[in-house]
Design a protein around this motif. Structure first.
Motif, PDB file in Angstrom:
ATOM      1  N   GLU A  41      -7.242   6.905  -2.635  1.00 22.48           N
ATOM      2  CA  GLU A  41      -8.612   7.386  -2.355  1.00 22.48           C
ATOM      3  C   GLU A  41      -9.688   6.781  -3.285  1.00 22.48           C
ATOM      4  N   TYR A  87      -2.269   5.142   4.445  1.00 23.57           N
ATOM      5  CA  TYR A  87      -1.344   5.663   3.479  1.00 23.57           C
ATOM      6  C   TYR A  87      -1.686   6.738   2.582  1.00 23.57           C
ATOM      7  N   ALA A  88      -3.148   7.213   2.472  1.00 25.64           N
ATOM      8  CA  ALA A  88      -3.611   8.243   2.139  1.00 25.64           C
ATOM      9  C   ALA A  88      -3.215   9.527   2.889  1.00 25.64           C
ATOM     10  N   CYS A  94      -5.890   1.931   2.983  1.00 31.40           N
ATOM     11  CA  CYS A  94      -6.227   3.226   2.285  1.00 31.40           C
ATOM     12  C   CYS A  94      -6.117   4.578   3.056  1.00 31.40           C
ATOM     13  N   TYR A 150       0.975  -1.246  -0.051  1.00 28.37           N
ATOM     14  CA  TYR A 150      -0.029  -0.024   0.074  1.00 28.37           C
ATOM     15  C   TYR A 150       0.809   1.263   0.222  1.00 28.37           C
ATOM     16  N   LYS A 151       1.876   1.081   0.598  1.00 31.39           N
ATOM     17  CA  LYS A 151       2.995   2.333   0.639  1.00 31.39           C
ATOM     18  C   LYS A 151       3.168   2.780  -0.671  1.00 31.39           C
ATOM     19  N   ASN A 152       3.145   1.788  -1.714  1.00 33.55           N
ATOM     20  CA  ASN A 152       3.780   2.409  -2.992  1.00 33.55           C
ATOM     21  C   ASN A 152       2.687   2.972  -3.888  1.00 33.55           C
ATOM     22  N   ILE A 153       1.215   2.809  -3.404  1.00 32.64           N
ATOM     23  CA  ILE A 153       0.153   3.251  -4.348  1.00 32.64           C
ATOM     24  C   ILE A 153       0.049   4.864  -4.180  1.00 32.64           C
ATOM     25  N   GLU A 154      -0.156   5.309  -5.066  1.00 38.07           N
ATOM     26  CA  GLU A 154      -0.364   6.907  -5.278  1.00 38.07           C
ATOM     27  C   GLU A 154      -1.798   7.075  -4.466  1.00 38.07           C
ATOM     28  N   ARG A 155      -1.735   8.540  -3.935  1.00 37.64           N
ATOM     29  CA  ARG A 155      -2.571   8.953  -3.156  1.00 37.64           C
ATOM     30  C   ARG A 155      -4.085   8.968  -3.744  1.00 37.64           C
ATOM     31  N   SER A 156      -3.886   9.425  -4.935  1.00 38.57           N
ATOM     32  CA  SER A 156      -5.097   9.559  -5.747  1.00 38.57           C
ATOM     33  C   SER A 156      -5.941   8.218  -5.918  1.00 38.57           C
ATOM     34  N   GLN A 157      -4.964   6.978  -6.275  1.00 45.01           N
ATOM     35  CA  GLN A 157      -5.534   5.939  -6.414  1.00 45.01           C
ATOM     36  C   GLN A 157      -6.275   5.536  -4.964  1.00 45.01           C
TER      37      GLN A 157
END
Lengths: 421, 421
Positions: free
Chosen positions: A12, A419-420, A416, A3-10
């Motif tokens: 959300e 990490y967001a 989510c 999850y750490k590597n997922i972009e914020r927008s994604q």
């Protein structure tokens, strides 16, 4: 995936999706309680023949009428039976009433009030400390907190407590008086102490002469599979090391016959057993020997107990496996989520760093109650806010399926959210 | 007749005669154990239907499965039943495992370790003292001795403890923390506290806020005759006096169902009950509720318990009456020998000043074991060496007859020896 590597927008976007799925679960209005390691109804039925045959039980046992006063250390036949549980001699065993927690509490209170084998009563010392491998059993930690005993947390590894640390902590500090262990199918991680760990535990050289290993073998016969995980006999190892006075062993039939209405037992060196019998004299004429006699007749011997435990395993195993299947389906590729795959015992341990409190809260909002996050750690403090204890025994398969769905959604939402941030 | 007035030569002659009679009894080689208040086999049979019907018992009680964890204060139905024993409300009752002694020990230990309702833990005080009406129950005194609690002996009179003394002792001394009472069919004198004594006990004004009356109502329903001796309800009286926190009540089914395998209960104010439940949390998940459910189904209600107790009385009464008949035959005109004629309970109290130790020794030499002389007094010290506790429940009528013959001869010999000195 992490999850750490997922972009914020994604994140959300994922969050809003998971929240929809979560709300659907909430709407079902199902309630599932998975807070404690309680047997389920089907398991309780297993021991009913014990009660159905109670009227026919022979209460005259080696000349003793089990229905009358006497035998403060328990019925001889019960001591013999539990000696097989522990792998010790019958006169190294005291059989008590139903609660092993009660025996543990009592021996700690005896040590505080009177000392052990002539040592200074712990109440008279400035500090008393216990080593608490964590995650561990909340009720052990509660005893310490109740008595104002300082708890030193050491990590529970996959083969037992971190013994380098344990050895170091007790070696130089005379105020360190004990360590709590659930050595087999551990509560909550499900691991069994390796031979090496048992060996090192039996060979501890604590500074305090009245240091004791509280060996709570609650799940000694509680395998989920035909092949049992072997736990090395700590009393044998301790005897070899001349350390037999250091070991206090506990077990009970809480999860063999009736929870809270079974029979519990204590095993230790002859010295400690004699000391405990002397202390118990002032407390109680004798334990409930009628219940002990019923247990002796029903359980018979260790081989028969193992057959009984297979019936428990047949009820419990599918629940553990269902949990693992659904978690694997959801998180097999997710680095942030780990869970144990125990071969016995009553618990599954889930680790999701930084999210445990939030997950338990979310699950509760959807009707699924887990043990409070943090409660598997001394003072309720899980530094990583990571560990959740899952008790799969009570729910039906259907409830279990729902509960894991809720857990999965709760984990996804919490990750989510975290990490967001 | 008084042995004191008999001439030495005649005493010596009497002694040699009695010794011959004594030797005849020794030769019979009979063994009788009358040391403890144990039910006999016939009494134990009375509760067997409880076990015979155990398989049919309904363990679902108000939505609780008695066979599983929970209900630390005991099953609701068990609390309701014991509320009738005590004459209090169900939420003023905690139902525990089989031993009321265990509850007494625990509440004393809790007070030592933690204090009561916020008071200073007794362990932290220089001195803790209990008032011990004597003769009394040796196990009460043993708890005090075990914990190093000073015992202040006050005389047990025919209507209860000497209340002038009790009031005076607790009024000014804050270290006086408790008094032991067996208020009905008292152990060992068999007396029941008068209304006036109960009233004064409930209205005590002790210096210590955490002073407690340990009201061990062990024989609350244990009448030997149809007409029961009435004991005034101390909790009602204490409530009127605003003293309800001062009362700890105890009872058990040890002599109703199975000795040491029954159910025991505690009653007190709501404050004390809540405090005790809080303490018990750390000790035990719950008491044996399977046993409690069996007891609830078998005992039903207080009226049914009274019917059950009539069966016990029918077995016990002839033994008490045989004792009285034979003692009357031997000593009706002898001023030196007194014995109680209890209307209930488990004991007869015999008083022969200066001779108790010797009498118990002589009886033992002829195969009849009585409780050690002195044991009904704090520290085992009976200043007058006078009191012997007789437990008539276990022997058969034949054994009882032999035992009283032995007692009679032992008394005669001891009196001759003492006054011939």
């Amino acid at each position: 995936m992490n999850y750490k590597n997922i972009e914020r927008s994604q994140l959300e976007q994922m969050l809003s999706q998971e929240q929809k799925a979560y709300k659907k679960l909430v709407k079902k209005g199902v309630s599932v309680d998975m807070t404690r390691g309680r047997p389920c109804k089907e398991q309780l039925q297993i021991a009913m023949p014990m009660l159905e045959n109670a009227g026919k039980c022979n209460f005259m046992m080696s000349g003793i009428d089990a229905r009358n006063y006497g035998e403060p250390a328990g019925l001889k036949q019960a001591r013999e039976l539990f000696a097989q549980f522990f792998g010790v001699k019958a006169d190294e065993v005291i059989v008590c009433d139903g609660s092993s927690l009660d025996i543990m509490y009592n021996v700690v209170q005896f040590a505080l009030q009177f000392g052990i084998l002539g040592s200074t009563p712990w109440n008279k010392l400035d500090k008393v400390k216990f080593i608490c491998p964590a995650p561990g059993y909340d009720r052990h930690f509660a005893i310490c907190q109740n008595f104002g005993i300082d708890m030193i947390t050491v990590p529970m590894l996959s083969d037992g407590p971190d013994m380098d640390l344990v050895e170091r902590i007790c070696k130089d500090d005379e105020s360190v008086k004990g360590i709590w262990c659930v050595p087999k199918y551990s509560n909550p991680t499900g691991i069994t102490f390796s031979d090496k760990v048992v060996e090192r535990m039996a060979n501890l050289k604590p500074a305090a002469k009245d240091f004791r290993v509280f060996w709570d073998n609650a799940y000694c016969l509680h395998s989920l599979y035909d092949e049992d995980v072997k736990l090395k006999n700590i009393m044998d190892a301790a005897k070899k090391a001349g350390n037999q006075d250091m070991i206090y062993e506990f077990c009970s039939t809480a999860k063999i016959t009736f929870a809270g209405s079974g029979v519990a037992a204590f095993a230790s060196s002859q010295n400690n057993v004699n000391d405990l019998i002397k202390r118990l004299f002032f407390k109680k004429i004798n334990p409930n020997k009628v219940n002990q006699a019923l247990h002796v007749e029903f359980l018979k011997d260790i081989d028969n107990v193992k057959e009984i435990m297979k019936k428990h395993a047949d009820i419990l195993r599918p629940k553990f496996e269902l949990f693992d299947e659904k978690m694997t389906e959801a998180f097999s590729n997710v680095e942030n989520v780990k869970w144990s795959k125990p071969l016995g015992g009553y618990f599954i341990s889930v680790d999701v760093p930084h999210c445990a409190k939030r997950i338990v809260e979310l699950a509760s909002g959807a009707g699924v109650k887990f043990t409070a996050a943090g409660s598997t750690f001394p003072y309720g403090i899980d530094d990583n806010d990571s560990n959740i204890r899952i008790a799969p025994s009570v729910p039906s398969m259907e409830e279990m399926s729902f509960a894991v769905d809720v857990l999965v959604e709760s984990i996804k939402i919490a990750l989510c959210e975290y990490y967001a941030k």
